[in-house]
Design an enzyme around this catalytic site. Structure first.
Site, PDB file in Angstrom:
ATOM      1  N   CYS A 281       0.816  -1.152   0.101  1.00  0.00           N
ATOM      2  CA  CYS A 281      -0.102  -0.150   0.001  1.00  0.00           C
ATOM      3  C   CYS A 281       0.634   1.199  -0.036  1.00  0.00           C
ATOM      4  CB  CYS A 281      -0.814  -0.083   1.073  1.00  0.00           C
ATOM      5  SG  CYS A 281      -2.116   1.443   1.386  1.00  0.00           S
TER       6      CYS A 281
ATOM      7  N   ASP B 247       0.453   3.764   1.659  1.00  0.00           N
ATOM      8  CA  ASP B 247       0.371   4.474   3.035  1.00  0.00           C
ATOM      9  C   ASP B 247       1.765   4.500   3.590  1.00  0.00           C
ATOM     10  OD1 ASP B 247       0.183   4.423   5.971  1.00  0.00           O
ATOM     11  OD2 ASP B 247      -1.966   4.222   5.528  1.00  0.00           O
TER      12      ASP B 247
ATOM     13  N   ARG C 156       3.114   4.774   6.422  1.00  0.00           N
ATOM     14  CA  ARG C 156       3.533   3.885   7.402  1.00  0.00           C
ATOM     15  C   ARG C 156       3.970   2.609   6.985  1.00  0.00           C
ATOM     16  NH1 ARG C 156      -2.409   4.889  10.318  1.00  0.00           N
ATOM     17  NH2 ARG C 156      -2.800   4.212   8.173  1.00  0.00           N
TER      18      ARG C 156
ATOM     19  N   HIS D  17      -2.252  -3.856   5.120  1.00  0.00           N
ATOM     20  CA  HIS D  17      -1.918  -3.487   6.423  1.00  0.00           C
ATOM     21  C   HIS D  17      -3.461  -3.065   7.038  1.00  0.00           C
ATOM     22  CE1 HIS D  17      -2.676   0.972   5.970  1.00  0.00           C
ATOM     23  NE2 HIS D  17      -2.434   0.556   4.548  1.00  0.00           N
TER      24      HIS D  17
ATOM     25  N   CYS E 187      -6.196   0.013   6.834  1.00  0.00           N
ATOM     26  CA  CYS E 187      -5.841   0.583   5.748  1.00  0.00           C
ATOM     27  C   CYS E 187      -6.916   1.533   5.220  1.00  0.00           C
ATOM     28  CB  CYS E 187      -5.831  -0.573   4.679  1.00  0.00           C
ATOM     29  SG  CYS E 187      -5.358   0.158   2.900  1.00  0.00           S
TER      30      CYS E 187
HETATM   31 CO    CO Z   1      -3.504   1.105   2.950  1.00  0.00          CO
END
Ligand code: CO
Length: 210
Positions: A43, A45, A47, A99, A102
């Site tokens: 992803c 993302d 993080r 994750h 999400c």
């Molecule tokens: Co995500």
């Protein structure tokens, strides 16, 4: 504003200096080429940085990231990365890593208009729809979202196995596909154990005569 941006360049100088201190040949070695054993589909993302959470170095993982780690069979970007990773770099493992928590998955569970992103989230809605009986039965929205995170990863692993790129590769070489989910609560990755290593588990309609 400017300081926010310059922080990255200052950080880069510090990082490069530290790498050279640990290993004077670090960049010289990288400049010779890459030989990663893994393709990571994760992803976007911020993080979930592939190298950091797997304690690996530059050069070890070939990476593709998009919203909610999707494998969409018309996505030229993903397909190009997959083709290059498998055919040229000859990676041995392809990992789809989602994750928990999400944002893309949570957004796909809602009916809110997300603008242009609707088109992307639509693929996740299809995964929900396919598993609606199980998901609708989960009353806690966070728990439901996290289950959809897992089901979505599993679906993307299936999607990889349905590509001609992967099936062609299985004819001559070994390649394993895996589905993982990373959690912020403890920093650990859960292996969903949905791996494929040959065409046997691919549903017949998706098999190509190669
Ligand atoms: Co995500």
């Amino acid at each position: 504003m400017r300081r926010l941006y310059e922080r990255l360049l200052t950080g880069n100088k510090q990082w490069a200096a530290e790498k050279l201190k640990d290993n004077p040949d670090f960049f010289k070695k990288l400049s010779l080429g890459q030989n990663p054993e893994y393709l990571w589909i994760g992803c976007s993302d911020s993080r979930v940085p592939a190298n950091e959470i797997t304690n690996t170095e530059s050069g070890e993982i070939f990476v593709h990231r998009n919203i909610a780690n999707m494998v969409v069979h018309t996505d030229m970007n993903l397909l190009s990365v997959l083709y290059y990773a498998v055919e040229t770099l000859k990676v041995k493992h392809v990992i789809v890593c989602g994750h928990y928590g999400c944002g893309g998955i949570m957004a796909a569970m809602e009916n809110k208009d997300q603008g242009f992103v609707n088109n992307w989230l639509r693929n996740i809605k299809e995964v929900y729809n396919k598993n609606s009986e199980e998901l609708d039965a989960i009353t806690d929205i966070k728990t439901r979202g996290n289950r959809l995170v897992e089901l979505n990863v599993i679906e993307q692993v299936h999607n990889l196995a349905k590509t001609k790129i992967v099936q062609q590769h299985w004819k001559s070489r070994e390649l394993e596909i895996h589905g993982w989910v990373y959690g912020f609560d403890n920093g650990l990755i859960k292996d969903l154990e949905v791996s494929y290593s040959d065409i046997q588990n691919v549903e017949p309609i998706f098999r190509y005569d190669i």
